[in-house]
Design a protein around this motif. Structure first.
Motif, short mmCIF file in Angstrom:
data_model
loop_
_atom_site.label_atom_id
_atom_site.label_comp_id
_atom_site.label_asym_id
_atom_site.label_seq_id
_atom_site.Cartn_x
_atom_site.Cartn_y
_atom_site.Cartn_z
N GLU A 100 0.95 -1.21 0.10
CA GLU A 100 -0.03 -0.09 0.27
C GLU A 100 0.84 1.22 -0.03
OE1 GLU A 100 -2.58 0.61 3.48
OE2 GLU A 100 -0.99 -0.11 4.82
N THR A 101 0.28 2.25 -0.60
CA THR A 101 1.29 3.63 -0.78
C THR A 101 0.24 4.69 -0.80
OG1 THR A 101 2.82 4.77 -2.02
CG2 THR A 101 1.15 3.45 -3.36
N ASP A 102 0.80 5.94 -0.61
CA ASP A 102 0.15 7.15 -0.66
C ASP A 102 0.16 7.98 -1.82
OD1 ASP A 102 2.75 8.03 -0.06
OD2 ASP A 102 2.15 9.13 1.58
N ASP A 103 1.16 7.03 -2.82
CA ASP A 103 1.35 7.42 -4.15
C ASP A 103 1.73 6.40 -5.13
OD1 ASP A 103 2.58 8.95 -6.71
OD2 ASP A 103 3.22 10.36 -5.37
N GLN A 104 0.94 5.92 -5.79
CA GLN A 104 1.09 4.70 -6.78
C GLN A 104 1.98 4.94 -7.42
OE1 GLN A 104 -2.86 3.74 -7.99
NE2 GLN A 104 -2.84 1.77 -6.54
N GLU A 105 2.11 6.15 -8.42
CA GLU A 105 3.07 6.16 -9.40
C GLU A 105 4.49 6.32 -9.09
OE1 GLU A 105 4.45 6.84 -13.21
OE2 GLU A 105 2.37 6.13 -12.45
N ARG A 107 9.72 3.84 -8.41
CA ARG A 107 10.78 3.32 -7.31
C ARG A 107 10.97 1.82 -7.50
NH1 ARG A 107 11.57 0.76 -2.75
NH2 ARG A 107 9.60 0.07 -2.26
N LEU A 108 9.86 1.08 -7.77
CA LEU A 108 10.13 -0.44 -8.03
C LEU A 108 10.66 -0.69 -9.28
CD1 LEU A 108 6.97 -1.41 -6.04
CD2 LEU A 108 9.09 -1.80 -5.34
N GLU A 109 10.30 0.10 -10.13
CA GLU A 109 10.99 -0.15 -11.52
C GLU A 109 12.44 -0.02 -11.64
OE1 GLU A 109 7.26 0.84 -15.10
OE2 GLU A 109 8.09 2.25 -13.78
N GLU A 157 5.41 -7.18 -11.60
CA GLU A 157 6.23 -8.34 -11.70
C GLU A 157 7.69 -8.18 -11.06
OE1 GLU A 157 5.68 -11.79 -14.43
OE2 GLU A 157 7.63 -11.03 -15.06
N ALA A 158 8.08 -8.64 -10.12
CA ALA A 158 9.52 -8.57 -9.53
C ALA A 158 10.68 -9.41 -10.57
CB ALA A 158 9.58 -9.09 -8.23
N PRO A 159 11.82 -8.89 -10.52
CA PRO A 159 12.70 -9.55 -11.34
C PRO A 159 12.82 -11.14 -10.97
CG PRO A 159 13.67 -7.63 -10.21
CD PRO A 159 12.30 -8.07 -9.59
#
Length: 127
Positions: free
Chosen positions: A72-77, A82-84, A102-104
């Motif tokens: 969960e996050t307060d800023d999805q984008e 960050r995860l990309e 999808e994770a690496p």
């Protein structure tokens, strides 16, 4: 700056009988069924969890049963970006409400909006 944390363990349940799956997991984990129809479409059930535990959802799916995580996050984008940068990729934006990622490692997970009134403990702050 944004915040995120692990919020939900989702048991993806292949098949038509979500009630049977919810009854099993409720008994196995000692968690009462809180809601058998979270979104009103018969696809999601929720087990009762304490405020300091992750939420526990069961989701009726067409693919083989598995477990996935929701962040969960307060800023999805910002969280998706960050995860990309860490190597994840976006798979789909579902119902205009969450990102399937999808994770690496090949594991699927979701980025969702804040699920509880307060973020509570275990909150990560990202600049």
């Amino acid at each position: 700056m944004h915040h995120s944390r692990l919020c939900t363990l989702v048991l993806d349940c292949e098949g038509d009988d979500l009630r049977k799956a919810a009854a099993f997991w409720s008994a196995a984990l000692g968690k009462p069924i809180a809601n058998m129809d979270v979104d009103g479409d018969g696809k999601y059930a929720e087990l009762e969890t304490a405020d300091d535990e992750p939420l526990m959802l069961l989701q009726k799916v067409d693919h083989p049963s598995r477990v996935h995580l929701d962040i969960e996050t307060d800023d999805q984008e910002a969280e998706a970006l960050r995860l990309e940068k860490l190597g994840a990729k976006r798979i789909a934006y579902v119902r205009g409400r969450w990102w399937v990622m999808e994770a690496p490692s090949g594991h699927r997970f979701c980025i969702v909006h804040k699920q509880r009134k307060t973020f509570g403990p275990h909150l990560n702050r990202w600049d």
